[in-house]
Design an enzyme around this catalytic site. Structure first.
Site, mmCIF file in Angstrom:
data_model
loop_
_atom_site.group_PDB
_atom_site.id
_atom_site.type_symbol
_atom_site.label_atom_id
_atom_site.label_comp_id
_atom_site.label_asym_id
_atom_site.label_seq_id
_atom_site.Cartn_x
_atom_site.Cartn_y
_atom_site.Cartn_z
ATOM 1 N N SER A 143 43.077 -27.038 -14.822
ATOM 2 C CA SER A 143 44.008 -26.033 -15.326
ATOM 3 C C SER A 143 45.375 -26.673 -15.479
ATOM 4 C CB SER A 143 44.099 -24.871 -14.331
ATOM 5 O OG SER A 143 45.170 -24.003 -14.649
ATOM 6 N N TYR A 156 44.474 -20.921 -5.789
ATOM 7 C CA TYR A 156 43.989 -21.472 -7.058
ATOM 8 C C TYR A 156 44.774 -22.722 -7.434
ATOM 9 C CZ TYR A 156 42.790 -21.525 -12.073
ATOM 10 O OH TYR A 156 42.366 -21.889 -13.330
#
Length: 255
Positions: A143, A156
């Site tokens: 990401s 995350y």
């Protein structure tokens, strides 16, 4: 066909980015294992779509946070197709909560899937690639948040930051075996996980203002980079993250 006769596993590939990667691999000639945890019907549909385009595919249920499931996933792939050439670690979860309100179980759950699960898949795949010879490709779907912050999503972000250094380190260790390891870092991509954006025009407007190219990415934008990294064209590419974000990292205000 860039991946003719190659064998690939794509984790979390019954939906979204994973499904787009699995379908793209199938179109390029790869034999594909579609991994899923809790969407069997969607996994079956993904297999059918790959086979309609002339590819071969199977679906295997496996929770990437469980070592025994990963062994099963790799084992069934090798049993069906004879080898493993490409491992795509796409499965992931997120649970947004303010840091001060995030319970330990949320941290442990997100880390288990997004970081420990990738570790397990990389290791099991690499063992198979080393034992069969001929090198291989490991591609992790990370990401932009391996580099930039995302308040209310600390577990995350921590997992994706860890994934960056995991990739860099094992890329060096596995290079002598001809195995390359790279990350793809998507930005804002239109997937089921962010469907609520379509129902919130103000939030969508704010997001688009953060993206220089002015649009939400599509799963196929990520899949095309995955095909490149899995192909012979990327044989001299290892230890890097390829961001697919429309320029968002260069302009983002930490959304």
């Amino acid at each position: 066909m860039q991946l003719k006769d190659k064998v690939a596993i794509v984790t979390g590939s019954s939906l979204g980015i994973g499904k787009a990667i699995a379908k793209a691999f199938g179109r390029e000639g790869a034999k594909v294992t579609v991994d899923y945890r809790s969407h069997p019907n969607e996994a079956k549909e993904a297999v059918e779509e790959i086979e309609k385009s002339g590819g071969r595919a199977i679906a295997v249920q496996a929770d990437v946070s469980k070592p025994e499931d990963i062994k099963k996933l790799v084992g069934k792939t090798v049993e069906e197709f004879g080898r493993l050439d490409i491992m795509v670690n796409n499965a992931g979860i997120e649970e947004k909560k303010p840091f001060l309100e995030t319970p330990l179980e949320t941290w442990e759950k997100v880390i288990a899937v997004n970081l420990t699960g990738v570790w397990l898949c990389c290791q099991e795949a690499a063992k198979q690639m080393v034992s069969q010879g001929g090198g291989g490709r490991i591609i992790n779907v990370s990401s932009i948040h391996e580099e930039i912050t995302m308040p209310t999503n600390a577990p995350y972000c921590a997992a994706k930051g860890g994934l960056k250094m995991l990739m860099r380190t094992i890329a060096v260790e596995l290079a002598p075996y001809g195995i390359t390891v790279n990350n793809i870092g998507p930005g804002a991509i239109e997937t089921p996980i962010n469907q609520n954006l379509k129902e919130n025009p103000d939030q969508m407007k704010q997001l688009l203002e953060e993206i220089p190219l002015g649009r939400i990415g599509q799963p196929e934008d990520v899949a095309s980079v995955a095909v490149f990294l899995a192909s012979d064209a990327a044989s001299y590419v290892t230890g890097s993250t390829y961001f697919v974000d429309g320029g968002m990292m260069r302009q983002s205000g930490s959304l």
